[in-house]
Design a protein around this motif. Structure first.
Motif, mmCIF file in Angstrom:
data_model
loop_
_atom_site.group_PDB
_atom_site.id
_atom_site.type_symbol
_atom_site.label_atom_id
_atom_site.label_comp_id
_atom_site.label_asym_id
_atom_site.label_seq_id
_atom_site.Cartn_x
_atom_site.Cartn_y
_atom_site.Cartn_z
ATOM 1 N N ALA A 116 0.813 -1.216 0.000
ATOM 2 C CA ALA A 116 0.000 0.000 0.000
ATOM 3 C C ALA A 116 0.845 1.263 0.000
ATOM 4 O O ALA A 116 0.455 2.281 -0.575
ATOM 5 N N ALA A 117 2.018 1.209 0.646
ATOM 6 C CA ALA A 117 2.857 2.405 0.772
ATOM 7 C C ALA A 117 3.899 2.513 -0.337
ATOM 8 O O ALA A 117 4.755 3.401 -0.284
ATOM 9 N N MET A 118 3.822 1.624 -1.343
ATOM 10 C CA MET A 118 4.815 1.625 -2.407
ATOM 11 C C MET A 118 4.132 1.751 -3.769
ATOM 12 O O MET A 118 2.972 1.376 -3.925
ATOM 13 N N PRO A 119 4.838 2.266 -4.770
ATOM 14 C CA PRO A 119 4.266 2.346 -6.120
ATOM 15 C C PRO A 119 4.118 0.959 -6.730
ATOM 16 O O PRO A 119 4.735 -0.018 -6.292
ATOM 17 N N GLY A 120 3.293 0.870 -7.783
ATOM 18 C CA GLY A 120 3.052 -0.416 -8.428
ATOM 19 C C GLY A 120 4.279 -1.027 -9.055
ATOM 20 O O GLY A 120 4.324 -2.237 -9.292
ATOM 21 N N SER A 121 5.299 -0.223 -9.317
ATOM 22 C CA SER A 121 6.513 -0.745 -9.939
ATOM 23 C C SER A 121 7.410 -1.487 -8.959
ATOM 24 O O SER A 121 8.322 -2.205 -9.379
ATOM 25 N N TYR A 122 7.139 -1.344 -7.651
ATOM 26 C CA TYR A 122 7.998 -1.997 -6.658
ATOM 27 C C TYR A 122 7.671 -3.489 -6.617
ATOM 28 O O TYR A 122 6.543 -3.897 -6.331
ATOM 29 N N ARG A 123 8.677 -4.313 -6.909
ATOM 30 C CA ARG A 123 8.515 -5.766 -6.890
ATOM 31 C C ARG A 123 9.590 -6.367 -6.006
ATOM 32 O O ARG A 123 10.780 -6.295 -6.341
ATOM 33 N N PRO A 124 9.220 -6.980 -4.880
ATOM 34 C CA PRO A 124 10.219 -7.540 -3.971
ATOM 35 C C PRO A 124 10.896 -8.765 -4.572
ATOM 36 O O PRO A 124 10.355 -9.417 -5.484
ATOM 37 N N ALA A 125 12.051 -9.081 -4.043
ATOM 38 C CA ALA A 125 12.835 -10.207 -4.576
ATOM 39 C C ALA A 125 12.122 -11.539 -4.403
ATOM 40 O O ALA A 125 12.330 -12.471 -5.194
ATOM 41 N N PRO A 158 5.764 -30.663 1.635
ATOM 42 C CA PRO A 158 6.859 -29.688 1.514
ATOM 43 C C PRO A 158 6.429 -28.379 0.867
ATOM 44 O O PRO A 158 7.018 -27.328 1.133
ATOM 45 N N LEU A 159 5.387 -28.409 0.030
ATOM 46 C CA LEU A 159 4.907 -27.173 -0.582
ATOM 47 C C LEU A 159 4.284 -26.246 0.455
ATOM 48 O O LEU A 159 4.344 -25.024 0.324
ATOM 49 N N ALA A 160 3.696 -26.824 1.491
ATOM 50 C CA ALA A 160 3.169 -25.992 2.581
ATOM 51 C C ALA A 160 4.295 -25.225 3.251
ATOM 52 O O ALA A 160 4.149 -24.048 3.604
ATOM 53 N N VAL A 161 5.445 -25.885 3.435
ATOM 54 C CA VAL A 161 6.606 -25.221 4.034
ATOM 55 C C VAL A 161 7.045 -24.051 3.154
ATOM 56 O O VAL A 161 7.346 -22.950 3.647
ATOM 57 N N LEU A 162 7.064 -24.260 1.843
ATOM 58 C CA LEU A 162 7.467 -23.211 0.914
ATOM 59 C C LEU A 162 6.527 -22.011 1.005
ATOM 60 O O LEU A 162 6.973 -20.855 0.990
ATOM 61 N N TRP A 163 5.228 -22.273 1.133
ATOM 62 C CA TRP A 163 4.262 -21.173 1.191
ATOM 63 C C TRP A 163 4.366 -20.396 2.504
ATOM 64 O O TRP A 163 4.266 -19.168 2.512
ATOM 65 N N TYR A 164 4.571 -21.088 3.613
ATOM 66 C CA TYR A 164 4.752 -20.385 4.887
ATOM 67 C C TYR A 164 6.003 -19.504 4.836
ATOM 68 O O TYR A 164 6.010 -18.388 5.362
ATOM 69 N N ASP A 165 7.049 -20.009 4.215
ATOM 70 C CA ASP A 165 8.266 -19.210 4.076
ATOM 71 C C ASP A 165 7.980 -17.946 3.267
ATOM 72 O O ASP A 165 8.472 -16.854 3.607
ATOM 73 N N PHE A 166 7.169 -18.069 2.210
ATOM 74 C CA PHE A 166 6.808 -16.894 1.411
ATOM 75 C C PHE A 166 6.007 -15.896 2.243
ATOM 76 O O PHE A 166 6.276 -14.680 2.214
ATOM 77 N N LEU A 167 5.015 -16.366 2.984
ATOM 78 C CA LEU A 167 4.185 -15.458 3.776
ATOM 79 C C LEU A 167 5.014 -14.694 4.801
ATOM 80 O O LEU A 167 4.827 -13.478 4.995
ATOM 81 N N ILE A 168 5.934 -15.385 5.455
ATOM 82 C CA ILE A 168 6.762 -14.732 6.469
ATOM 83 C C ILE A 168 7.725 -13.743 5.824
ATOM 84 O O ILE A 168 7.891 -12.612 6.294
ATOM 85 N N THR A 169 8.357 -14.158 4.724
ATOM 86 C CA THR A 169 9.277 -13.256 4.025
ATOM 87 C C THR A 169 8.546 -12.017 3.515
ATOM 88 O O THR A 169 9.049 -10.893 3.610
ATOM 89 N N ASP A 170 7.366 -12.219 2.997
ATOM 90 C CA ASP A 170 6.576 -11.091 2.505
ATOM 91 C C ASP A 170 6.199 -10.148 3.643
ATOM 92 O O ASP A 170 6.260 -8.919 3.486
ATOM 93 N N ASP A 178 9.012 -7.807 4.559
ATOM 94 C CA ASP A 178 9.555 -6.923 3.532
ATOM 95 C C ASP A 178 9.414 -5.460 3.946
ATOM 96 O O ASP A 178 8.400 -5.046 4.526
ATOM 97 N N ALA A 179 10.432 -4.683 3.620
ATOM 98 C CA ALA A 179 10.432 -3.268 3.990
ATOM 99 C C ALA A 179 9.354 -2.471 3.268
ATOM 100 O O ALA A 179 9.014 -1.349 3.686
ATOM 101 N N GLY A 180 8.807 -3.027 2.202
ATOM 102 C CA GLY A 180 7.758 -2.348 1.469
ATOM 103 C C GLY A 180 6.525 -2.055 2.308
ATOM 104 O O GLY A 180 5.776 -1.115 2.020
ATOM 105 N N TRP A 181 6.315 -2.861 3.363
ATOM 106 C CA TRP A 181 5.176 -2.608 4.240
ATOM 107 C C TRP A 181 5.306 -1.260 4.952
ATOM 108 O O TRP A 181 4.307 -0.650 5.328
#
Length: 364
Positions: free
Chosen positions: A290-299, A341-353, A356-359
């Motif tokens: 919400a606080a970043m422009p649409g062009s901001y894409r996190p790694a 194992p895919l559940a583990v991958l998704w939890y890692d994404f949610l936490i990393t997201d 992110d400093a973009g928040w």
């Protein structure tokens, strides 16, 4: 039960379990079942004979396990009684495997019975491999709930939504394990209803996250005003949709498998599209933060697309169904194994997201 990225698998599963199969419709199976229930599920063989007259039994299949029960019906083993097996259920199981033995000896293709492949039961569990892998998924979500608790800031606006999704997923995998232990009309509904809740809540949570409907805080800026009204409307729509869904399926004279398939499939496809637009390179039509422009894409944005792709690839286990190896491990069980194992991958994404400093409106 059912990882929310893949409603297509749920659709396939619903179709395969909805219909009778060639095995249980066969004349020889029905004769075997009739003889077993008359001889094993009545007080005495004599009473059964008196009640049934002089039926012709010469063409019936009499497996060795059944002949041992012809004089009197022994008490069912404790494991079978605890998992609610009845004498009639046990006769179906006995006849199914007796005919499967004959098919294997004759080199004939294995048949399905009541929409399922023949599985060797273990401790009363109808599909022990699927039960074990459902429990594995359950454990991954239990761990995931703890990872969210420790990895997402207590003031983060998405924290309660992510943790609720983890608990909803835990519930779904509990009922998946129960359903694969004993397939009954009740456990089937609880499994399907719980799976639908995971899919619907995942879409609800995704809408809150990507359309920034969450309440903002000084530490995590959000959008106010009309967004609050949209949030309450979105929450009401999701709640009404779920109540209407389970009410229709629960009160219908016959479970509407086709409708259930379409409901889950449509919700899942919408969910996929939303996360893919978040993940794809370039400016997003929706600002990723919400606080970043649409062009901001996190790694880490590509992780969402990768998880969707890997989970879709796991569909092959369901699309290319095959008879269970050693009557234990089938395609559906392997799919459950793949989703853990895919559940583990998704939890890692949610936490990393969430980290992110973009928040906070800061570029990394």
């Amino acid at each position: 039960m059912r990882f929310y990225f893949l409603p297509l698998v749920i659709a396939i599963t619903c179709i395969t379990t909805a219909c009778a199969s060639s095995g249980d419709r066969s004349v020889v199976f029905q004769r075997c079942l009739d003889k077993c229930t008359r001889q094993s599920c009545t007080a005495t063989t004599a009473n059964a004979n008196a009640n049934n007259g002089s039926r012709d039994r010469s063409s019936s299949v009499t497996p060795p396990a059944m002949r041992a029960q012809q004089q009197e019906q022994p008490m069912m083993p404790l494991a079978l009684r605890l998992t609610r097996w009845t004498c009639a259920d046990n006769c179906k199981y006995t006849c199914m495997h007796a005919l499967t033995d004959l098919a294997e000896e004759s080199g004939v293709r294995m048949e399905q019975y009541y929409g399922k492949w023949p599985f060797w039961r273990y401790a009363g569990m109808q599909e022990p491999a699927s039960v074990a892998f459902s429990v594995a998924n359950l454990l991954m979500h239990v761990l995931g709930a703890d990872w969210l608790r420790r990895g997402v800031h207590p003031a983060h606006p998405m924290r309660p939504f992510y943790r609720t999704w983890a608990y909803v997923s835990i519930n779904a995998w509990v009922w998946s394990a129960v359903f694969h232990t004993r397939d009954t009309p009740l456990t089937e509904k609880l499994d399907y209803f719980s799976a639908a809740l995971v899919i619907l809540y995942a879409l609800y949570m995704t809408g809150v996250r990507l359309f920034h409907l969450y309440p903002g805080t000084p530490a995590f800026p959000g959008r106010s005003g009309r967004r609050r009204a949209f949030f309450h409307s979105w929450r009401a729509i999701a709640a009404v949709a779920y109540v209407a869904h389970i009410s229709y399926l629960g009160m219908a004279q016959r479970f509407d498998y086709t409708y259930n398939v379409m409901f889950n499939l449509i919700l899942g496809l919408i969910h996929h599209v939303l996360w893919l637009q978040f993940a794809l390179p370039g400016s997003s039509p929706l600002a990723r933060y919400a606080a970043m422009p649409g062009s901001y894409r996190p790694a880490h944005a590509g992780t969402a697309a990768m998880t969707v792709a890997l989970t879709t690839a796991a569909t092959a286990f369901e699309l290319f169904d095959f008879p269970p190896w050693a009557r234990v491990l089938d395609a559906h069980a392997l799919w459950h194994l793949a989703t853990a194992p895919l559940a583990v991958l998704w939890y890692d994404f949610l936490i990393t997201d969430a980290q992110d400093a973009g928040w906070r409106g800061q570029r990394q």
